[in-house]
Design an enzyme around this catalytic site. Sequence first.
Site, mmCIF file in Angstrom:
data_model
loop_
_atom_site.group_PDB
_atom_site.id
_atom_site.type_symbol
_atom_site.label_atom_id
_atom_site.label_comp_id
_atom_site.label_asym_id
_atom_site.label_seq_id
_atom_site.Cartn_x
_atom_site.Cartn_y
_atom_site.Cartn_z
ATOM 1 C CD GLU A 1 -27.182 40.884 -135.108
ATOM 2 O OE1 GLU A 1 -26.571 41.704 -135.827
ATOM 3 O OE2 GLU A 1 -28.407 40.925 -134.941
ATOM 4 C CD GLU B 1 -29.774 43.023 -131.067
ATOM 5 O OE1 GLU B 1 -29.964 43.476 -132.220
ATOM 6 O OE2 GLU B 1 -28.662 43.009 -130.517
HETATM 7 C C1 FCB Z 1 -28.346 44.470 -134.683
HETATM 8 C C2 FCB Z 1 -27.276 44.818 -133.667
HETATM 9 C C3 FCB Z 1 -27.669 45.897 -132.698
HETATM 10 C C4 FCB Z 1 -28.475 46.996 -133.366
HETATM 11 C C5 FCB Z 1 -29.602 46.431 -134.194
HETATM 12 C C6 FCB Z 1 -30.467 47.459 -134.871
HETATM 13 O O1 FCB Z 1 -27.764 43.933 -135.813
HETATM 14 O O2 FCB Z 1 -26.942 43.662 -132.920
HETATM 15 O O3 FCB Z 1 -26.521 46.374 -132.066
HETATM 16 O O4 FCB Z 1 -27.644 47.804 -134.080
HETATM 17 O O5 FCB Z 1 -29.082 45.547 -135.158
#
Ligand code: FCB
Length: 455
Positions: free
Chosen positions: A175, A363
């Site tokens: 990210e 994620e």
């Molecule tokens: C994302 C991050 C991860 C975690 C989630 C909730 O932005 O990549 O490390 O903190 O959010």
Amino acid sequence: MKTTPVDSKAVHAKDFGNHFIWGVSSSALQTEGAHKTDQKGPSIWDAFADKGKIKSGHHHYQANEFYYRYLQDIDLIQQMGIPNFRFSLSWPRLLPDGVGSLNPKGIDFYHRVIDACLEKGIEPWVTLYHWDLPYLLEKKGGWTNREVIDWFLEYTQKAVKLFGDKVKHWMILNEPLVFTGAGYFGGVHAPGRKGLKNFLPASLHASICIAEGFRLVKDMQPKAQVGSTFSFSHLTPYSHAPNHLRACHKMDALLNRMFLEPTLGLGYPTEEIPALRKIEKYMKAGDDEKLKVPLDFIGVQVYTREVVKSSLFTPYLRSKLVPANERKVYHTKMNWEVYPKSIYEIVKKVQSYKGVNQIIVTENGASFEDELFLGRVEDLHRIHYLKQHMEELFKAKQDFHKLNGYFVWSLTDNFEWAEGYHQRFGLVYVDFETQMRFTKNSGYWYRDFLSGAGK
Ligand code: FCB
């Protein structure tokens, strides 16, 4: 242990086909702890936490002790039947000064983690950079200094040389918008710097690192699958009034396009955000071409949707997000709206770009108020969240053939950056006093979803 009843009509992993990749994600700084142990060098987060910048004075110095408890945690992954584990390497644990000599204890630790995964039939997916820049490099300007490209490539070269025989799946950066936006524009993440003059060079250098890092890993390990992860949110305008629609386009350019499009050779979305033109000041001849990169997969990270409103007082963007609680919609403890369709819409959006090879959701997950009672955590909200997202993911899989994987964030409760330990995202509950682990009902639910139990 007894599980939540499985709905035989519900979607199961098997419906996605045999090749679909299922996993669970975590990161080094959020879990390892041992922040000064075994010659690990300091990271920007150490300095940030030392200054008391984390909510309630929390810090990641112990986190959930993955450094000591990795065997137990990898066992838990195996017990849930999760075939892929995404975690990150800590750059300052491997290279305490950021560049130069390697730390044998750090090398040994990651060999042990990777070997434990492989012995249990779990495929390691390794992120090279999940936000913990060596502090000594920040002292030299960190991501704003163009030399970071050389520093990062030196680290990447060393990491791939060390672990490339065993690791076949790599992600370059996690990210980039979040670590440059929160860390170099808003000042709410480490290293706590602010303003466009920090954000723009940091962003450019991050994007060059994605492209050059990809080329380096592929040169060294041509058969490896190499991607990078990006944050995305589905956006809806506050109303269809032209000012809100315009605001929504600007926000989309920042949140969803600014890092993806340069990798696809489309340049920066300067029409929507004219201030981005200033990035040219930091560019060198040939950078446009350098940014373009045929990533093997785009790691899509999506949690929510956002509603966007025009806001004349917001510099550069003239738009702002309307928080979920103000909108009175169902939301997680992070105040992120639960909006499962977002995952479908984002996969659709990413697939619509020419040049995207493969999409993997690296994620997705939710933080709720969890309660440990007699060794159990009945986290119905999280189960509901995951179930609904799987349904949308299944629709996306049928409509968009490039979608090929999904990872839950996260394996265990951990250190949630500026939020400290207030947010629990794990499939496994961690009692931070005793460091004991308890698989939540959502963990059992994911296990049954993966095995197709009850179907
Ligand atoms: C994302 C991050 C991860 C975690 C989630 C909730 O932005 O990549 O490390 O903190 O959010």
